[in-house]
Design a protein around this motif. Structure first.
Motif, PDB file in Angstrom:
ATOM      1  N   ARG A   9       6.989 -75.977  33.835  1.00 44.36           N
ATOM      2  CA  ARG A   9       8.175 -75.766  34.659  1.00 44.36           C
ATOM      3  C   ARG A   9       8.036 -76.459  36.013  1.00 44.36           C
ATOM      4  NH1 ARG A   9      11.721 -71.975  32.913  1.00 44.36           N
ATOM      5  NH2 ARG A   9      11.078 -70.668  31.143  1.00 44.36           N
ATOM      6  N   GLN A  54       6.094 -81.250  41.126  1.00 47.15           N
ATOM      7  CA  GLN A  54       4.964 -80.421  40.690  1.00 47.15           C
ATOM      8  C   GLN A  54       5.391 -79.575  39.498  1.00 47.15           C
ATOM      9  OE1 GLN A  54       2.905 -77.969  43.679  1.00 47.15           O
ATOM     10  NE2 GLN A  54       1.064 -78.758  42.691  1.00 47.15           N
ATOM     11  N   VAL A  55       4.580 -79.642  38.442  1.00 44.05           N
ATOM     12  CA  VAL A  55       4.877 -78.938  37.200  1.00 44.05           C
ATOM     13  C   VAL A  55       3.739 -77.978  36.886  1.00 44.05           C
ATOM     14  CG1 VAL A  55       5.369 -79.190  34.728  1.00 44.05           C
ATOM     15  CG2 VAL A  55       6.177 -80.933  36.350  1.00 44.05           C
ATOM     16  N   ARG A  56       4.088 -76.721  36.650  1.00 46.79           N
ATOM     17  CA  ARG A  56       3.105 -75.712  36.275  1.00 46.79           C
ATOM     18  C   ARG A  56       3.627 -74.953  35.056  1.00 46.79           C
ATOM     19  NH1 ARG A  56       0.498 -78.462  38.603  1.00 46.79           N
ATOM     20  NH2 ARG A  56      -0.780 -78.202  40.472  1.00 46.79           N
ATOM     21  N   LYS A  57       2.787 -74.877  34.035  1.00 40.49           N
ATOM     22  CA  LYS A  57       3.140 -74.209  32.780  1.00 40.49           C
ATOM     23  C   LYS A  57       4.464 -74.732  32.220  1.00 40.49           C
ATOM     24  CE  LYS A  57       0.556 -70.023  33.916  1.00 40.49           C
ATOM     25  NZ  LYS A  57       0.589 -68.547  34.113  1.00 40.49           N
ATOM     26  N   ILE A 103       8.162 -76.594  39.784  1.00 43.11           N
ATOM     27  CA  ILE A 103       8.111 -75.555  40.815  1.00 43.11           C
ATOM     28  C   ILE A 103       8.340 -76.120  42.218  1.00 43.11           C
ATOM     29  CG2 ILE A 103       6.591 -74.091  39.432  1.00 43.11           C
ATOM     30  CD1 ILE A 103       4.290 -74.973  41.299  1.00 43.11           C
ATOM     31  N   ASP A 104       8.237 -77.440  42.389  1.00 41.87           N
ATOM     32  CA  ASP A 104       8.472 -78.039  43.697  1.00 41.87           C
ATOM     33  C   ASP A 104       8.723 -79.532  43.505  1.00 41.87           C
ATOM     34  OD1 ASP A 104       8.800 -78.234  46.404  1.00 41.87           O
ATOM     35  OD2 ASP A 104       6.683 -77.940  46.921  1.00 41.87           O
ATOM     36  N   ARG A 125       1.079 -79.860  30.619  1.00 38.55           N
ATOM     37  CA  ARG A 125       2.056 -78.884  31.119  1.00 38.55           C
ATOM     38  C   ARG A 125       1.764 -78.487  32.569  1.00 38.55           C
ATOM     39  NH1 ARG A 125       5.331 -76.455  27.650  1.00 38.55           N
ATOM     40  NH2 ARG A 125       5.346 -74.477  28.772  1.00 38.55           N
ATOM     41  N   ASP A 126       0.637 -78.955  33.088  1.00 35.54           N
ATOM     42  CA  ASP A 126       0.272 -78.711  34.485  1.00 35.54           C
ATOM     43  C   ASP A 126      -0.125 -80.039  35.114  1.00 35.54           C
ATOM     44  OD1 ASP A 126       0.057 -75.573  34.860  1.00 35.54           O
ATOM     45  OD2 ASP A 126      -0.780 -76.048  32.880  1.00 35.54           O
ATOM     46  N   PHE A 127       0.711 -80.542  36.013  1.00 35.78           N
ATOM     47  CA  PHE A 127       0.454 -81.852  36.622  1.00 35.78           C
ATOM     48  C   PHE A 127       1.409 -82.062  37.789  1.00 35.78           C
ATOM     49  CE2 PHE A 127       3.490 -82.328  33.158  1.00 35.78           C
ATOM     50  CZ  PHE A 127       4.512 -83.062  33.720  1.00 35.78           C
ATOM     51  N   THR A 128       1.140 -83.108  38.555  1.00 39.73           N
ATOM     52  CA  THR A 128       2.075 -83.570  39.584  1.00 39.73           C
ATOM     53  C   THR A 128       2.593 -84.930  39.143  1.00 39.73           C
ATOM     54  OG1 THR A 128       0.927 -82.389  41.350  1.00 39.73           O
ATOM     55  CG2 THR A 128       2.380 -84.183  42.007  1.00 39.73           C
ATOM     56  N   GLY A 187      -3.412 -79.853  42.701  1.00 40.71           N
ATOM     57  CA  GLY A 187      -3.621 -80.173  41.289  1.00 40.71           C
ATOM     58  C   GLY A 187      -4.539 -81.358  41.110  1.00 40.71           C
TER      59      GLY A 187
END
Length: 267
Positions: free
Chosen positions: A126, A121-124, A128-129, A105-108, A214
């Protein structure tokens, strides 16, 4: 146990990827039943027809059963709406596919497709960029196909070479062919030329990744099958590279995840 069938279609510029997945009733568990890739031109010529402004797909001719939910994304999504289905943004499809395939759930996400590239870019869980490049094929599968043709080498063999790469400086896929031919004339070994082609792909991606923090990179798209590019990407970033089981079908799988969410009311 009652099951529902979901079809995800990624309408790519070079190929159309189809994922057929099964959802057990009263659960959120998805299981892959079938994955298929078709040349885009062949897909439209043999299985698709435009009717009343929408794309009608002959699923019977494709050998696909009736489905409970149909979701599409991809390059073709901007051109034709798929009849009887839902369309979703391409970036969202790839994020959902990557989370389903890796459990992260947290990765690029680095997606290198047939004619474009995406960094998300994914955080939690979602997005985000993001950065996308669909104006040049220089960091895509099309570039690798062209260069493999120049070298008279199968794509699979091209992907084996990462050592002692010949430096290639052209940032254009077309002029890159001329530069590669010049290096052949200079007498460089074939393995080093192939490594140079793979290194060029990575060299174009690395500057884009500097603004994406990340430790984990999820690598998807057809280029993810190229082991040399994956190795060079790991060396160039110093980050962990995760390649999902089905990198080329990531967008289609993401469509099925969205289909599950639609059926269960989670979308």
């Amino acid at each position: 146990m009652t099951v529902q069938t979901i079809c995800g279609i990624d309408l790519g510029s070079r190929s159309v990827k189809v994922a057929l997945m099964q959802l057990a009733k009263d659960t959120d568990h998805l299981e892959i039943l079938r994955l298929e890739s078709l040349d885009t031109i062949r897909f439209y010529r043999e299985y698709g027809r435009k009717q009343e402004g929408k794309l009608v797909v002959n699923f019977a001719a494709l050998g696909l059963p009736a489905v409970d939910c149909l979701v599409s994304t991809g390059y073709g999504r901007n051109t034709l709406e798929l009849a009887g289905g839902e369309a979703m943004p391409e970036l969202k499809a790839h994020v959902l596919g990557a989370m389903y395939q890796t459990g992260l759930r947290d990765f690029t996400l680095v997606d290198l497709g047939g004619q474009d590239s995406k960094i998300i870019q994914v955080r939690k869980g979602r997005m985000i960029d993001f950065l996308t490049n669909d104006k040049c094929a220089a960091s895509s599968g099309r570039y690798l196909e062209n260069m493999a043709h120049v070298l008279d080498m199968p794509l699979e063999e091209l992907g084996e070479h990462a050592d002692a790469p010949v430096e290639l400086n052209s940032t254009c896929a077309v002029f890159g062919e001329s530069e590669l031919i010049g290096k052949i004339v200079e007498g460089f070994p074939l393995a080093e030329l192939a490594a140079g082609v793979n290194a060029t792909i990575v060299k174009r991606i690395l500057p884009l990744l500097r603004s994406f923090a990340g430790e984990v990179l999820v690598f998807t798209g057809g280029v993810a099958h190229n082991r040399a590019v994956s190795k060079l990407l790991q060396e160039g970033t110093g980050r962990q590279i995760v390649i999902p089981p089905e990198p080329q079908f990531n967008g289609a799988i993401g469509c099925c995840v969205e289909g599950r969410n639609l059926l269960t009311g989670e979308a």
